[in-house]
Design a protein around this motif. Structure first.
Motif, PDB file in Angstrom:
ATOM      1  N   ILE A 127       0.845  -1.201   0.000  1.00 48.26           N
ATOM      2  CA  ILE A 127       0.000   0.000   0.000  1.00 48.26           C
ATOM      3  C   ILE A 127       0.880   1.251   0.000  1.00 48.26           C
ATOM      4  O   ILE A 127       0.625   2.207  -0.735  1.00 48.26           O
ATOM      5  CB  ILE A 127      -0.986  -0.022   1.181  1.00 48.26           C
ATOM      6  N   SER A 128       1.937   1.230   0.782  1.00 49.39           N
ATOM      7  CA  SER A 128       2.867   2.352   0.828  1.00 49.39           C
ATOM      8  C   SER A 128       3.531   2.563  -0.538  1.00 49.39           C
ATOM      9  O   SER A 128       3.658   3.688  -1.021  1.00 49.39           O
ATOM     10  CB  SER A 128       3.924   2.096   1.905  1.00 49.39           C
ATOM     11  N   VAL A 129       3.948   1.478  -1.172  1.00 50.70           N
ATOM     12  CA  VAL A 129       4.584   1.549  -2.493  1.00 50.70           C
ATOM     13  C   VAL A 129       3.591   2.075  -3.531  1.00 50.70           C
ATOM     14  O   VAL A 129       3.922   2.945  -4.347  1.00 50.70           O
ATOM     15  CB  VAL A 129       5.124   0.158  -2.906  1.00 50.70           C
ATOM     16  N   ILE A 130       2.371   1.574  -3.502  1.00 51.71           N
ATOM     17  CA  ILE A 130       1.330   2.003  -4.449  1.00 51.71           C
ATOM     18  C   ILE A 130       1.063   3.497  -4.295  1.00 51.71           C
ATOM     19  O   ILE A 130       0.992   4.235  -5.279  1.00 51.71           O
ATOM     20  CB  ILE A 130       0.040   1.178  -4.244  1.00 51.71           C
ATOM     21  N   ASN A 131       0.939   3.951  -3.062  1.00 52.58           N
ATOM     22  CA  ASN A 131       0.670   5.370  -2.812  1.00 52.58           C
ATOM     23  C   ASN A 131       1.843   6.257  -3.228  1.00 52.58           C
ATOM     24  O   ASN A 131       1.647   7.328  -3.785  1.00 52.58           O
ATOM     25  CB  ASN A 131       0.336   5.607  -1.339  1.00 52.58           C
ATOM     26  N   HIS A 158       4.248   5.601  -5.503  1.00 52.69           N
ATOM     27  CA  HIS A 158       4.626   5.544  -6.912  1.00 52.69           C
ATOM     28  C   HIS A 158       3.440   5.541  -7.874  1.00 52.69           C
ATOM     29  O   HIS A 158       3.636   5.440  -9.085  1.00 52.69           O
ATOM     30  CB  HIS A 158       5.506   4.318  -7.170  1.00 52.69           C
ATOM     31  N   GLY A 159       2.217   5.641  -7.358  1.00 48.46           N
ATOM     32  CA  GLY A 159       1.046   5.695  -8.224  1.00 48.46           C
ATOM     33  C   GLY A 159       0.874   4.460  -9.081  1.00 48.46           C
ATOM     34  O   GLY A 159       0.511   4.550 -10.244  1.00 48.46           O
ATOM     35  N   LEU A 160       1.134   3.309  -8.511  1.00 45.74           N
ATOM     36  CA  LEU A 160       1.064   2.055  -9.266  1.00 45.74           C
ATOM     37  C   LEU A 160      -0.338   1.483  -9.301  1.00 45.74           C
ATOM     38  O   LEU A 160      -1.121   1.683  -8.378  1.00 45.74           O
ATOM     39  CB  LEU A 160       1.972   0.999  -8.629  1.00 45.74           C
ATOM     40  N   GLU A 161      -0.610   0.753 -10.351  1.00 46.06           N
ATOM     41  CA  GLU A 161      -1.809  -0.077 -10.423  1.00 46.06           C
ATOM     42  C   GLU A 161      -1.308  -1.505 -10.497  1.00 46.06           C
ATOM     43  O   GLU A 161      -0.732  -1.924 -11.493  1.00 46.06           O
ATOM     44  CB  GLU A 161      -2.640   0.281 -11.652  1.00 46.06           C
ATOM     45  N   LEU A 162      -1.491  -2.238  -9.413  1.00 48.14           N
ATOM     46  CA  LEU A 162      -1.010  -3.607  -9.327  1.00 48.14           C
ATOM     47  C   LEU A 162      -2.186  -4.557  -9.189  1.00 48.14           C
ATOM     48  O   LEU A 162      -3.278  -4.149  -8.792  1.00 48.14           O
ATOM     49  CB  LEU A 162      -0.085  -3.763  -8.114  1.00 48.14           C
ATOM     50  N   PRO A 163      -1.965  -5.844  -9.469  1.00 48.88           N
ATOM     51  CA  PRO A 163      -3.028  -6.821  -9.228  1.00 48.88           C
ATOM     52  C   PRO A 163      -3.505  -6.744  -7.782  1.00 48.88           C
ATOM     53  O   PRO A 163      -2.758  -6.321  -6.898  1.00 48.88           O
ATOM     54  CB  PRO A 163      -2.344  -8.161  -9.505  1.00 48.88           C
ATOM     55  N   ALA A 164      -4.714  -7.153  -7.530  1.00 54.29           N
ATOM     56  CA  ALA A 164      -5.342  -7.047  -6.203  1.00 54.29           C
ATOM     57  C   ALA A 164      -4.442  -7.660  -5.122  1.00 54.29           C
ATOM     58  O   ALA A 164      -3.833  -8.704  -5.330  1.00 54.29           O
ATOM     59  CB  ALA A 164      -6.682  -7.745  -6.208  1.00 54.29           C
ATOM     60  N   LEU A 165      -4.390  -6.975  -4.011  1.00 55.47           N
ATOM     61  CA  LEU A 165      -3.633  -7.474  -2.875  1.00 55.47           C
ATOM     62  C   LEU A 165      -4.339  -8.659  -2.251  1.00 55.47           C
ATOM     63  O   LEU A 165      -5.557  -8.668  -2.111  1.00 55.47           O
ATOM     64  CB  LEU A 165      -3.456  -6.376  -1.817  1.00 55.47           C
ATOM     65  N   ASP A 166      -3.579  -9.642  -1.878  1.00 47.08           N
ATOM     66  CA  ASP A 166      -4.116 -10.826  -1.228  1.00 47.08           C
ATOM     67  C   ASP A 166      -4.305 -10.507   0.256  1.00 47.08           C
ATOM     68  O   ASP A 166      -3.355 -10.240   0.968  1.00 47.08           O
ATOM     69  CB  ASP A 166      -3.141 -11.978  -1.413  1.00 47.08           C
ATOM     70  N   LYS A 167      -5.537 -10.566   0.747  1.00 46.48           N
ATOM     71  CA  LYS A 167      -5.851 -10.186   2.134  1.00 46.48           C
ATOM     72  C   LYS A 167      -5.141 -11.053   3.172  1.00 46.48           C
ATOM     73  O   LYS A 167      -4.929 -10.644   4.286  1.00 46.48           O
ATOM     74  CB  LYS A 167      -7.362 -10.251   2.366  1.00 46.48           C
ATOM     75  N   GLN A 168      -4.745 -12.278   2.797  1.00 44.07           N
ATOM     76  CA  GLN A 168      -4.103 -13.150   3.795  1.00 44.07           C
ATOM     77  C   GLN A 168      -2.691 -12.697   4.143  1.00 44.07           C
ATOM     78  O   GLN A 168      -2.109 -13.175   5.089  1.00 44.07           O
ATOM     79  CB  GLN A 168      -4.071 -14.591   3.304  1.00 44.07           C
ATOM     80  N   HIS A 169      -2.106 -11.720   3.416  1.00 44.71           N
ATOM     81  CA  HIS A 169      -0.750 -11.269   3.697  1.00 44.71           C
ATOM     82  C   HIS A 169      -0.712 -10.102   4.667  1.00 44.71           C
ATOM     83  O   HIS A 169       0.355  -9.579   4.930  1.00 44.71           O
ATOM     84  CB  HIS A 169      -0.078 -10.841   2.389  1.00 44.71           C
ATOM     85  N   GLU A 170      -1.824  -9.673   5.197  1.00 39.52           N
ATOM     86  CA  GLU A 170      -1.830  -8.510   6.083  1.00 39.52           C
ATOM     87  C   GLU A 170      -1.186  -8.817   7.412  1.00 39.52           C
ATOM     88  O   GLU A 170      -1.147  -9.884   7.894  1.00 39.52           O
ATOM     89  CB  GLU A 170      -3.286  -8.046   6.298  1.00 39.52           C
TER      90      GLU A 170
END
Length: 88
Positions: free
Chosen positions: A70-74, A76-88
Motif C-alpha cells: 500500500i505504501s509503495v502504491i501510494n 509511486h502511483g502504481l496499479e497492481l493486481p489485487a492485494l491478497d488479504k491473507q498477507h496482512e
C-alpha cells in the motif's frame, strides 16, 4: 560515458505499457541501467516493482506485507493486481 542511448532504450513494464511522455503519473524517478550480451537498456523502478509483485503472486518470493505494498502504491502511483488479504 553518455547514457542517453541506454536511457531511451527503456524496457516497457510487464503489462506492455510504455510510459506517456509528459504524464506526471508515468514519469519515473529512478532508472536502472542494465546490459546483456548485446544491448544496453534501462529499467524503471515501476517496472521492477511490477515484476516483484508478479514474482510474489506466482509464489517465487515470499509474500510481502500488504502495508508495504500500500505504501509503495501510494508513493509511486502504481496499479497492481489485487492485494491478497491473507498477507496482512
Amino acid at each position: 560515458m553518455d547514457h542517453t542511448k541506454t536511457l531511451t532504450n527503456r524496457a516497457d513494464n510487464i503489462f506492455g505499457e510504455a510510459p506517456h511522455k509528459g504524464c506526471e503519473n508515468c514519469e519515473e524517478e529512478l532508472f536502472f541501467a542494465m546490459q546483456d550480451n548485446e544491448h544496453r537498456f534501462s529499467l524503471g523502478l515501476r517496472t521492477v516493482l511490477h515484476c516483484l509483485k508478479l514474482a510474489e503472486l506466482s509464489g517465487n518470493i515470499p509474500p510481502l506485507p500488504s502495508k508495504w505494498w500500500i505504501s509503495v502504491i501510494n508513493r509511486h502511483g502504481l496499479e497492481l493486481p489485487a492485494l491478497d488479504k491473507q498477507h496482512e
